[in-house]
Design an enzyme around this catalytic site. Structure first.
Site, PDB file in Angstrom:
ATOM      1  N   GLY A  50       2.298  21.820  29.777  1.00 55.02           N
ATOM      2  CA  GLY A  50       3.305  20.889  29.274  1.00 55.02           C
ATOM      3  C   GLY A  50       4.665  21.085  29.918  1.00 55.02           C
ATOM      4  O   GLY A  50       5.252  20.144  30.451  1.00 55.02           O
ATOM      5  N   SER A  78      -7.276  15.908  27.394  1.00 52.88           N
ATOM      6  CA  SER A  78      -6.201  15.945  26.394  1.00 52.88           C
ATOM      7  C   SER A  78      -4.899  16.484  26.973  1.00 52.88           C
ATOM      8  O   SER A  78      -3.861  16.444  26.313  1.00 52.88           O
ATOM      9  CB  SER A  78      -6.612  16.803  25.194  1.00 52.88           C
ATOM     10  OG  SER A  78      -6.693  18.163  25.573  1.00 52.88           O
ATOM     11  N   ASN A  79      -4.926  16.997  28.208  1.00 55.67           N
ATOM     12  CA  ASN A  79      -3.703  17.487  28.854  1.00 55.67           C
ATOM     13  C   ASN A  79      -2.845  16.334  29.394  1.00 55.67           C
ATOM     14  O   ASN A  79      -1.637  16.468  29.554  1.00 55.67           O
ATOM     15  CB  ASN A  79      -4.025  18.392  30.056  1.00 55.67           C
ATOM     16  CG  ASN A  79      -4.826  19.630  29.682  1.00 55.67           C
ATOM     17  OD1 ASN A  79      -5.618  20.114  30.478  1.00 55.67           O
ATOM     18  ND2 ASN A  79      -4.639  20.141  28.488  1.00 55.67           N
ATOM     19  N   LEU A  80      -3.504  15.211  29.706  1.00 51.32           N
ATOM     20  CA  LEU A  80      -2.825  14.190  30.506  1.00 51.32           C
ATOM     21  C   LEU A  80      -1.713  13.470  29.735  1.00 51.32           C
ATOM     22  O   LEU A  80      -0.870  12.816  30.342  1.00 51.32           O
ATOM     23  CB  LEU A  80      -3.839  13.163  31.046  1.00 51.32           C
ATOM     24  CG  LEU A  80      -4.992  13.765  31.871  1.00 51.32           C
ATOM     25  CD1 LEU A  80      -5.888  12.659  32.409  1.00 51.32           C
ATOM     26  CD2 LEU A  80      -4.479  14.616  33.028  1.00 51.32           C
ATOM     27  N   GLN A  81      -1.692  13.592  28.421  1.00 54.39           N
ATOM     28  CA  GLN A  81      -0.655  12.992  27.584  1.00 54.39           C
ATOM     29  C   GLN A  81       0.725  13.574  27.913  1.00 54.39           C
ATOM     30  O   GLN A  81       1.743  12.978  27.639  1.00 54.39           O
ATOM     31  CB  GLN A  81      -1.052  13.215  26.108  1.00 54.39           C
ATOM     32  CG  GLN A  81       0.041  13.039  25.061  1.00 54.39           C
ATOM     33  CD  GLN A  81       0.590  14.378  24.589  1.00 54.39           C
ATOM     34  OE1 GLN A  81       0.386  15.407  25.241  1.00 54.39           O
ATOM     35  NE2 GLN A  81       1.285  14.384  23.468  1.00 54.39           N
ATOM     36  N   LYS A  95      -6.291  24.015  37.131  1.00 52.46           N
ATOM     37  CA  LYS A  95      -4.938  23.439  37.042  1.00 52.46           C
ATOM     38  C   LYS A  95      -4.050  23.867  38.202  1.00 52.46           C
ATOM     39  O   LYS A  95      -3.208  23.107  38.673  1.00 52.46           O
ATOM     40  CB  LYS A  95      -4.272  23.862  35.727  1.00 52.46           C
ATOM     41  CG  LYS A  95      -4.708  23.067  34.523  1.00 52.46           C
ATOM     42  CD  LYS A  95      -3.824  23.429  33.330  1.00 52.46           C
ATOM     43  CE  LYS A  95      -4.318  22.701  32.098  1.00 52.46           C
ATOM     44  NZ  LYS A  95      -3.531  23.068  30.895  1.00 52.46           N
ATOM     45  N   CYS A 206       1.032  24.321  19.813  1.00 51.20           N
ATOM     46  CA  CYS A 206       1.022  22.878  20.089  1.00 51.20           C
ATOM     47  C   CYS A 206      -0.386  22.318  19.932  1.00 51.20           C
ATOM     48  O   CYS A 206      -0.566  21.175  19.525  1.00 51.20           O
ATOM     49  CB  CYS A 206       1.554  22.599  21.487  1.00 51.20           C
ATOM     50  SG  CYS A 206       3.332  22.853  21.590  1.00 51.20           S
ATOM     51  N   CYS A 366     -11.077  24.465   9.805  1.00 58.17           N
ATOM     52  CA  CYS A 366      -9.884  23.771  10.313  1.00 58.17           C
ATOM     53  C   CYS A 366     -10.190  23.349  11.747  1.00 58.17           C
ATOM     54  O   CYS A 366     -11.338  23.033  12.063  1.00 58.17           O
ATOM     55  CB  CYS A 366      -8.659  24.679  10.233  1.00 58.17           C
ATOM     56  SG  CYS A 366      -8.789  26.175  11.242  1.00 58.17           S
TER      57      CYS A 366
END
Ligand SMILES: [Zn+2]
Length: 408
Positions: A50, A78-81, A95, A206, A366
């Site tokens: 991020g 889910s990283n691309l946001q 990465k 996060c 959870c």
């Protein structure tokens, strides 16, 4: 207070470099000398996630000559946001490699060094050695304390940033900073600001709590700004200052952070004189939660069997999802009921459970098993002796039992 430039200027810029960096060169404070300093600079960015994504892109565009990337993870959808250095075609790619390719596209004059092993006590000092400063994009406390301590032992500045939902913080920790005359300016380290990590389970990551994607760019670019100021010796760097950003209120605040004379690392009577066991220092989950979970953790495969038996009437239990309602909307384990962790903390959850006398087993889960371990301790404390929680949570459920559901 401005500080002396960290880096000596390179001998020269090529004609191509002069053309490329012309908008920097015409800023009097940067100029030819400043740009030559950037060319000579070696910056290590921890994590191409991020914060690391925007930080790497801007450090590369700015012409920082050597960029190290410490990253062992692979790109996930889910990283691309928020991790804008990676694209769709990079999914499942390391990465570090993905970041290196993006950097080459933006600025081919940058030398990229990949450190693809997980940073730990055995390698962190060797990895850091030779870099002028560290830009930290990690989001866990154990790594953060390790990075702070390692940077301190090597006497290099630690440019720190932190993000959560709509809130960001940034600072530069550099107890060895000196002024133009070589005098110490008594600057603090991360431990001066945060002597103890928060209790395990108190501050969600996060991945557990979410983060507004664009916040990464705002805090990551502040970190780059600070790095450039330190490398070139311009402006007033955030040494001894904490910048706090509230994206919802559009409010930036700047606080003074003083050196703590009793700091365990940089204080007068330091007790941390070498790298310590950071996992133990920060603890993955609280002691109560670890005690409760010991011997009372089931796998998602066991849960799948139990749910089948419940359907056949061979067994009865209550499956409680302790996540937040918005997470419950994304995915869920069929047959679960939602009672968020906060209800367990404020005591209202127990009224929603069958009484202890009813003898019904309570099964909790959870996202990943951290929050449910915490609530398990509360439920066991209330007398539900056979309560269990699901190791790996809904993430493991989606991975191992029901891949048709989205993960997050
Ligand atoms: Zn300190």
């Amino acid at each position: 207070m401005s500080l002396p430039a960290l880096v000596a200027p390179a001998d020269e810029l090529t004609i191509d470099e002069v053309r490329r960096y012309s908008r920097h060169l015409i800023i009097p404070d940067v100029g030819m000398t400043g740009q030559k300093r950037l060319k000579n600079a070696k910056v290590l960015v921890i994590g191409a996630g991020g914060l690391g994504s925007p930080a790497l892109l801007y450090l590369a565009a700015a012409g920082v000559g050597t960029l190290g990337i410490a990253e062992f993870d692979t790109v996930d959808e889910s990283n691309l946001q928020r991790q804008v250095i990676h694209g769709v075609s990079d999914i499942d790619k390391p990465k570090g490699l993905s970041a290196k390719e993006s950097i080459a596209e933006i600025n081919p004059y940058i030398n990229v060094v990949l450190h693809e092993e997980r940073l730990d006590n055995d390698n962190v000092l060797q990895v850091f050695e030779g870099y002028d400063l560290i830009v930290d994009g990690t989001d866990n406390f154990a790594t953060r304390y390790m990075v702070n301590d390692a940077a301190y032992f090597l006497k290099i500045p630690y440019v720190w940033g932190s993000i959560y939902r709509f809130d960001g913080q940034a600072s530069v920790f550099w107890p060895h900073a000196t002024d133009e005359n070589g005098e110490s300016i008594d600057a603090p380290c991360y431990r001066c600001l945060y002597p103890e990590p928060p209790p395990p389970g108190m501050v969600p990551s996060c991945a557990e709590g979410g983060v507004l994607g664009v916040l990464c760019a705002q805090i990551g670019s502040i970190q780059v700004n600070e790095a450039i100021k330190l490398l070139t010796g311009i402006g007033d760097p955030a040494v001894g200052k904490l910048v706090i950003y509230d994206a919802l209120e559009l409010e930036w605040r700047k606080l003074k952070v003083r050196k703590d004379p009793n700091c365990a690392l940089c204080g007068d009577h330091a007790t941390v004189t070498e790298l310590i066991d950071y996992e133990a220092f920060c603890g993955a989950i609280s002691e109560e939660a670890a005690d409760a979970a010991a011997g009372s953790t089931i796998s998602v495969i066991q849960l799948e069997h139990m749910l089948k038996e419940r359907e056949e009437g061979a067994r009865d239990f209550v499956l409680v999802d302790v996540r937040e309602p918005n997470e419950f909307e994304i995915n869920r384990i069929p047959g679960s009921v939602l009672i968020p962790k906060g209800d367990f903390l404020n005591g209202t959850a127990l009224a929603q459970l069958p009484s202890v006398d009813a003898g019904k087993q309570i099964v909790m889960h959870c996202k990943s098993g951290v929050r449910s371990a915490e609530t398990l301790a509360i439920v066991k404390g209330a007398g539900y002796a056979d309560a269990v929680h699901v190791g790996g949570g809904v993430v493991a459920w989606v991975n191992q039992v029901d891949p048709s559901q989205p993960s997050y």
